[in-house]
Design an enzyme around this catalytic site. Structure first.
Site, PDB file in Angstrom:
ATOM      1  N   ASP A  48       8.884  36.611 -10.413  1.00  0.00           N
ATOM      2  CA  ASP A  48       7.649  35.944 -10.835  1.00  0.00           C
ATOM      3  C   ASP A  48       7.986  34.724 -11.707  1.00  0.00           C
ATOM      4  OD1 ASP A  48       6.435  38.101  -9.571  1.00  0.00           O
ATOM      5  OD2 ASP A  48       6.330  39.248 -11.429  1.00  0.00           O
TER       6      ASP A  48
ATOM      7  N   SER B 247      14.295  34.230  -3.322  1.00  0.00           N
ATOM      8  CA  SER B 247      15.107  34.689  -4.453  1.00  0.00           C
ATOM      9  C   SER B 247      16.214  35.588  -3.931  1.00  0.00           C
ATOM     10  CB  SER B 247      14.237  35.395  -5.491  1.00  0.00           C
ATOM     11  OG  SER B 247      13.520  36.436  -4.906  1.00  0.00           O
ATOM     12  N   LEU B 248      17.425  35.319  -4.436  1.00  0.00           N
ATOM     13  CA  LEU B 248      18.625  36.016  -3.958  1.00  0.00           C
ATOM     14  C   LEU B 248      19.256  36.851  -5.070  1.00  0.00           C
ATOM     15  CD1 LEU B 248      20.314  32.983  -2.114  1.00  0.00           C
ATOM     16  CD2 LEU B 248      18.911  34.770  -1.083  1.00  0.00           C
ATOM     17  N   GLY B 249      18.496  37.188  -6.119  1.00  0.00           N
ATOM     18  CA  GLY B 249      19.049  37.970  -7.219  1.00  0.00           C
ATOM     19  C   GLY B 249      20.167  37.201  -7.900  1.00  0.00           C
TER      20      GLY B 249
ATOM     21  N   ASP C  99      22.644  35.840  -6.781  1.00  0.00           N
ATOM     22  CA  ASP C  99      23.088  34.664  -6.014  1.00  0.00           C
ATOM     23  C   ASP C  99      22.104  33.496  -6.126  1.00  0.00           C
ATOM     24  OD1 ASP C  99      25.664  35.328  -4.701  1.00  0.00           O
ATOM     25  OD2 ASP C  99      24.502  37.009  -3.921  1.00  0.00           O
TER      26      ASP C  99
HETATM   27  O1  LIG Z   1       3.650  46.643  -6.224  1.00  0.00           O
HETATM   28  P1  LIG Z   1       3.755  45.140  -6.188  1.00  0.00           P
HETATM   29  O2  LIG Z   1       2.404  44.490  -6.244  1.00  0.00           O
HETATM   30  O3  LIG Z   1       4.617  44.627  -5.080  1.00  0.00           O
HETATM   31  O4  LIG Z   1       4.535  44.699  -7.491  1.00  0.00           O
HETATM   32  C1  LIG Z   1       3.997  44.978  -8.765  1.00  0.00           C
HETATM   33  C2  LIG Z   1       5.077  44.755  -9.797  1.00  0.00           C
HETATM   34  O5  LIG Z   1       6.228  45.560  -9.565  1.00  0.00           O
HETATM   35  O6  LIG Z   1       5.499  43.403  -9.730  1.00  0.00           O
HETATM   36  C3  LIG Z   1       5.790  42.919 -11.032  1.00  0.00           C
HETATM   37  C4  LIG Z   1       7.187  42.418 -11.088  1.00  0.00           C
HETATM   38  O7  LIG Z   1       7.378  41.394 -10.159  1.00  0.00           O
HETATM   39  C5  LIG Z   1       5.495  44.064 -11.985  1.00  0.00           C
HETATM   40  O8  LIG Z   1       4.908  43.576 -13.147  1.00  0.00           O
HETATM   41  C6  LIG Z   1       4.570  44.965 -11.216  1.00  0.00           C
HETATM   42  O9  LIG Z   1       4.616  46.295 -11.648  1.00  0.00           O
END
Ligand SMILES: O=P(O)(O)OC[C@@]1(O)O[C@H](CO)[C@@H](O)[C@@H]1O
Length: 314
Positions: free
Chosen positions: A256, A224-226, A228
């Protein structure tokens, strides 16, 4: 069925406010709480799109009970591996056009907790199409846990995907999952390369790094490049997908949604990338961290460019 594993889950508390003033009292306009952690977000996004999912995570304490109740309430099929320690709370601060996150470290898993998590994955992955391990590891947890989760998924006959960072990403790359999904900063750290800040030079540099990573893992790499977009690289493909720019409401969880879109997108890599980028873009427009992005995503507006698989050296 897609089974997601979240070794370090969280309750995500999101405050929206007009502007943050550091060193002063800030009052939020809204306050929401979600069961979260990256794997939970991936599963929620897929379920909203009608894809059958399961969630596995370790949790304990009153926060673990709260997380369980939230997952029950939204009908997300889940298996909690009980631990003696509470679930962390992560905070998202939303100002217009800017997302700030503060993530707690989480609480260590005992070796017995880690064994129980791996056993649960192996059990629940039977019949799954994918096992997806997402997010950080709790402090003190050996990075090899990622390799064990990948192996457990593989033994059950599932394809495997990992979204991790730091030492866990190194362990993931060594485990050779079918799909690795780092963001551009994580890819830079893993491959010890410095990337240009954005635009075509960034896309090209990310593609080259992803290509050499894919050659090492033997699988595909989704970066993922935001703003971009994202690149997809495997032995036969080197694709870039980018959507028209948006003004983001909440960028937490966009990665995600990108991964969820790729998993849901179908057999063709270009279609998967198109779906992934459209879901990631739609996620930036949600106030929540994860939700029904398939309903608002517009895959037709994503431009897919075939960049050509880089030549491999002698
Ligand atoms: O601390 P980690 O495990 O790297 O990331 C956790 C987290 O930032 O990832 C999700 C967004 O991608 C949020 O729901 C959650 O708080």
């Amino acid at each position: 069925m897609i089974l997601t594993v979240t070794p370090n889950p969280s309750l995500d508390r999101t405050y929206a406010l007009a502007g943050i003033r550091f060193g002063e009292l800030n009052r939020a306009d809204t306050d929401t709480l979600e069961a979260s952690g990256k794997g939970v977000n991936v599963a929620r996004t897929l379920l909203a799109a009608g894809v059958r999912t399961g969630v596995v995570l370790p949790a304990g304490g009153p926060e673990g009970a709260q997380l369980n109740a939230l997952l029950d309430a939204e009908g997300l099929t889940h298996r909690i591996v009980p631990t003696g320690t509470p679930v962390r709370t992560n905070v998202t601060l939303l100002e217009p056009g800017r997302t700030t996150k503060v993530n707690a470290p989480g609480h260590p898993l005992t070796p017995a907790d880690a064994d129980a998590l791996v056993a649960a994955v192996e059990n629940l992955a039977l019949g799954a199409d994918w096992v997806v391990c997402s997010g950080s590891l709790p402090p003190g947890t050996p990075a090899e846990l990622i390799g064990r989760v990948v192996e457990a998924g593989r033994r059950s006959g599932a394809q495997t995907a990992v979204d991790a960072s730091g030492a866990a990403l190194v362990a993931a790359a060594e485990a050779g999952p079918d799909l690795l999904a780092p963001n551009v900063e994580e890819l830079a750290e893993l491959t010890a390369r410095a990337f240009p800040p954005g635009g075509r030079p960034l896309v090209r540099a990310a593609l080259d790094a992803a290509h050499s990573l894919a050659a090492d893992t033997g699988g595909g790499v989704l970066v993922s490049l935001g703003p971009d977009g994202a690149v997809w690289v495997d032995a036969e493909n080197a694709l870039h997908g980018v959507a028209p720019p948006v003004t983001p409401v909440n960028t937490a969880g966009a990665g995600d949604a990108l991964l969820a879109g790729w998993l849901a997108g179908g057999p063709d890599p270009a279609l998967r990338l198109r779906t992934a980028v459209s879901w990631g873009t739609a996620a930036c427009l949600l106030a929540s961290t994860a939700g029904d992005v398939a309903a608002t995503a517009d895959p037709q507006r994503v431009q897919i460019l075939d960049l050509g698989v880089p030549a491999t050296g002698p």
